[in-house]
Write a protein that holds these residues in place. Structure first.
Motif, mmCIF file in Angstrom:
data_model
loop_
_atom_site.group_PDB
_atom_site.id
_atom_site.type_symbol
_atom_site.label_atom_id
_atom_site.label_comp_id
_atom_site.label_asym_id
_atom_site.label_seq_id
_atom_site.Cartn_x
_atom_site.Cartn_y
_atom_site.Cartn_z
ATOM 1 N N LEU A 157 0.834 -1.201 0.000
ATOM 2 C CA LEU A 157 0.000 0.000 0.000
ATOM 3 C C LEU A 157 0.872 1.256 0.000
ATOM 4 N N CYS A 158 1.912 1.232 0.804
ATOM 5 C CA CYS A 158 2.804 2.389 0.872
ATOM 6 C C CYS A 158 3.599 2.566 -0.421
ATOM 7 N N LYS A 159 3.804 1.455 -1.156
ATOM 8 C CA LYS A 159 4.474 1.549 -2.452
ATOM 9 C C LYS A 159 3.520 2.053 -3.527
ATOM 10 N N THR A 160 2.257 1.624 -3.431
ATOM 11 C CA THR A 160 1.259 1.999 -4.438
ATOM 12 C C THR A 160 0.931 3.482 -4.379
ATOM 13 N N TYR A 161 0.810 4.004 -3.157
ATOM 14 C CA TYR A 161 0.446 5.410 -2.983
ATOM 15 C C TYR A 161 1.630 6.156 -2.372
ATOM 16 N N SER A 162 2.009 7.240 -3.011
ATOM 17 C CA SER A 162 3.142 8.011 -2.496
ATOM 18 C C SER A 162 2.851 8.550 -1.099
ATOM 19 N N ASP A 163 1.578 8.851 -0.852
ATOM 20 C CA ASP A 163 1.153 9.299 0.480
ATOM 21 C C ASP A 163 -0.228 8.699 0.753
ATOM 22 N N PRO A 164 -0.291 7.472 1.284
ATOM 23 C CA PRO A 164 -1.588 6.809 1.502
ATOM 24 C C PRO A 164 -2.502 7.577 2.449
ATOM 25 N N ILE A 165 -1.929 8.268 3.411
ATOM 26 C CA ILE A 165 -2.751 9.022 4.364
ATOM 27 C C ILE A 165 -3.489 10.143 3.645
ATOM 28 N N ALA A 166 -2.766 10.880 2.818
ATOM 29 C CA ALA A 166 -3.391 11.967 2.056
ATOM 30 C C ALA A 166 -4.384 11.414 1.041
ATOM 31 N N PHE A 167 -4.033 10.283 0.428
ATOM 32 C CA PHE A 167 -4.897 9.705 -0.602
ATOM 33 C C PHE A 167 -6.254 9.303 -0.028
ATOM 34 N N PHE A 168 -6.243 8.588 1.089
ATOM 35 C CA PHE A 168 -7.499 8.091 1.647
ATOM 36 C C PHE A 168 -8.314 9.194 2.328
ATOM 37 N N ASN A 169 -7.674 10.298 2.637
ATOM 38 C CA ASN A 169 -8.399 11.426 3.231
ATOM 39 C C ASN A 169 -8.799 12.472 2.196
ATOM 40 N N ASP A 170 -8.451 12.227 0.947
ATOM 41 C CA ASP A 170 -8.729 13.185 -0.123
ATOM 42 C C ASP A 170 -10.237 13.261 -0.390
ATOM 43 N N GLN A 171 -10.796 14.436 -0.205
ATOM 44 C CA GLN A 171 -12.235 14.623 -0.410
ATOM 45 C C GLN A 171 -12.576 15.029 -1.842
ATOM 46 N N ARG A 172 -11.563 15.219 -2.676
ATOM 47 C CA ARG A 172 -11.816 15.662 -4.050
ATOM 48 C C ARG A 172 -12.048 14.493 -5.000
ATOM 49 N N ARG A 173 -11.639 13.306 -4.595
ATOM 50 C CA ARG A 173 -11.809 12.145 -5.477
ATOM 51 C C ARG A 173 -13.287 11.814 -5.665
ATOM 52 N N ARG A 174 -13.635 11.380 -6.858
ATOM 53 C CA ARG A 174 -15.012 10.983 -7.137
ATOM 54 C C ARG A 174 -15.248 9.569 -6.622
ATOM 55 N N ARG A 175 -16.375 9.371 -5.965
ATOM 56 C CA ARG A 175 -16.735 8.055 -5.444
ATOM 57 C C ARG A 175 -17.944 7.511 -6.200
ATOM 58 N N SER A 176 -17.950 6.204 -6.422
ATOM 59 C CA SER A 176 -19.065 5.577 -7.133
ATOM 60 C C SER A 176 -20.282 5.480 -6.218
ATOM 61 N N ASP A 177 -21.433 5.243 -6.825
ATOM 62 C CA ASP A 177 -22.658 5.068 -6.035
ATOM 63 C C ASP A 177 -22.547 3.845 -5.129
ATOM 64 N N SER A 178 -21.888 2.808 -5.626
ATOM 65 C CA SER A 178 -21.689 1.601 -4.818
ATOM 66 C C SER A 178 -20.835 1.913 -3.595
ATOM 67 N N TYR A 179 -19.796 2.689 -3.798
ATOM 68 C CA TYR A 179 -18.923 3.109 -2.693
ATOM 69 C C TYR A 179 -19.728 3.896 -1.656
ATOM 70 N N LYS A 180 -20.540 4.829 -2.130
ATOM 71 C CA LYS A 180 -21.331 5.667 -1.223
ATOM 72 C C LYS A 180 -22.299 4.826 -0.393
ATOM 73 N N MET A 181 -22.949 3.865 -1.052
ATOM 74 C CA MET A 181 -23.904 3.016 -0.343
ATOM 75 C C MET A 181 -23.197 2.168 0.712
ATOM 76 N N CYS A 182 -22.059 1.578 0.338
ATOM 77 C CA CYS A 182 -21.306 0.751 1.288
ATOM 78 C C CYS A 182 -20.819 1.581 2.474
ATOM 79 N N SER A 183 -20.384 2.800 2.203
ATOM 80 C CA SER A 183 -19.906 3.681 3.274
ATOM 81 C C SER A 183 -21.034 4.033 4.230
ATOM 82 N N LEU A 184 -22.201 4.296 3.674
ATOM 83 C CA LEU A 184 -23.362 4.639 4.505
ATOM 84 C C LEU A 184 -23.763 3.458 5.388
ATOM 85 N N ILE A 185 -23.718 2.261 4.834
ATOM 86 C CA ILE A 185 -24.054 1.060 5.610
ATOM 87 C C ILE A 185 -23.029 0.841 6.725
ATOM 88 N N PHE A 186 -21.748 0.957 6.383
ATOM 89 C CA PHE A 186 -20.698 0.742 7.381
ATOM 90 C C PHE A 186 -20.825 1.718 8.548
#
Length: 260
Positions: free
Chosen positions: A127-156
């Motif tokens: 994961l650390c090799k894939t993303y130059s900064d995984p912390i920034a990547f996963f906290n990035d609010q500008r990325r577009r999320r799919s409807d499936s992602y949104k539904m799963c997040s709401l359920i979780f």
């Protein structure tokens, strides 16, 4: 059909009554004194045994019925009718359709598949090799999320924070463009330190409202039911869910690598 049902109901009722007498006799033998401290525990045991007896009686008559459906019916009728077995058997036999055990098995298989996906593991090093900064990547609010992602997040988040209203949770998700990680952080910060206080404030009320960092939340006295996930879970959601569970380890490794 009517006569068959009536005779069947009588037969079941006689059998259950006999079982009730048996349970009562076995649980309270003659000359046995139940102390006050033991009474509630003994009563719960008797009720539980009786409910299991009812369940097996119904399941033995309607063998293709979804067991969860039978238990749901027992939860409804056990306290409001004198003969729940007879009532439920007649109701199911009268119904044109009812949930079948094959549906139950399919549902169980889907749940197991979803649970397996939720427990999917990723390599911290990769994961650390894939993303130059995984912390920034996963906290990035500008990325577009799919409807499936949104539904799963709401359920979780709904399952994680069962005492928060769904609207409160969705509003937080909307405020961060449905980014799961920052939404999880916001809800954790807003709710967990106040959980005990909110429970006391709520008392017998249905809900209480509170604010944190200019956002309004509603605490529910009765927790929401756990919601099932869809059969196919969004891969981005699974990766971010894993990050939430392992954020401390990822952060430690990331900063260790930066100092090398």
């Amino acid at each position: 059909m009517v006569s068959f049902k009536r005779s069947l109901s009588i037969e079941i009722l006689d059998s259950v009554n006999a079982e009730q007498k048996k349970i009562k006799t076995e649980s309270e033998p003659p000359d046995c004194i139940i102390l006050d401290d033991d009474f509630d525990e003994k009563a719960d045991e008797i009720v539980e045994n009786l409910e299991e007896t009812h369940f097996h009686k119904i399941a033995s008559v309607i063998t293709d019925c979804d067991p969860d459906f039978i238990r749901e019916k027992l939860a409804i009728y056990s306290t409001i009718v004198a003969n729940p077995v007879e009532t439920i058997v007649n109701e199911i036999l009268d119904a044109k359709t009812y949930p079948k055990i094959i549906d139950f098995l399919k549902k169980k298989k889907k749940q197991e598949h979803a649970q397996s996906a939720l427990n999917k593991e990723y390599s911290i090093e990769e994961l650390c090799k894939t993303y130059s900064d995984p912390i920034a990547f996963f906290n990035d609010q500008r990325r577009r999320r799919s409807d499936s992602y949104k539904m799963c997040s709401l359920i979780f988040l709904g399952n994680k924070f069962q005492h928060l209203s769904p609207i409160s949770i969705e509003n937080v998700l909307i405020s961060v463009n449905y980014a799961l990680v920052p939404a999880y952080h916001s809800l954790t910060e807003a709710f967990l330190p106040r959980e005990n206080v909110l429970k006391m404030r709520c008392g017998t009320k249905l809900s209480v409202c509170f604010r944190h960092k200019y956002k309004s939340y509603k605490y529910l006295n009765k927790p929401n039911d756990v919601k099932p996930y869809p059969e196919n879970l969004d891969e981005d959601f699974l990766r971010e869910l894993w990050f939430i569970k392992n954020e401390s380890s990822v952060t430690t490794l990331f900063f260790q690598q930066k100092t090398l």
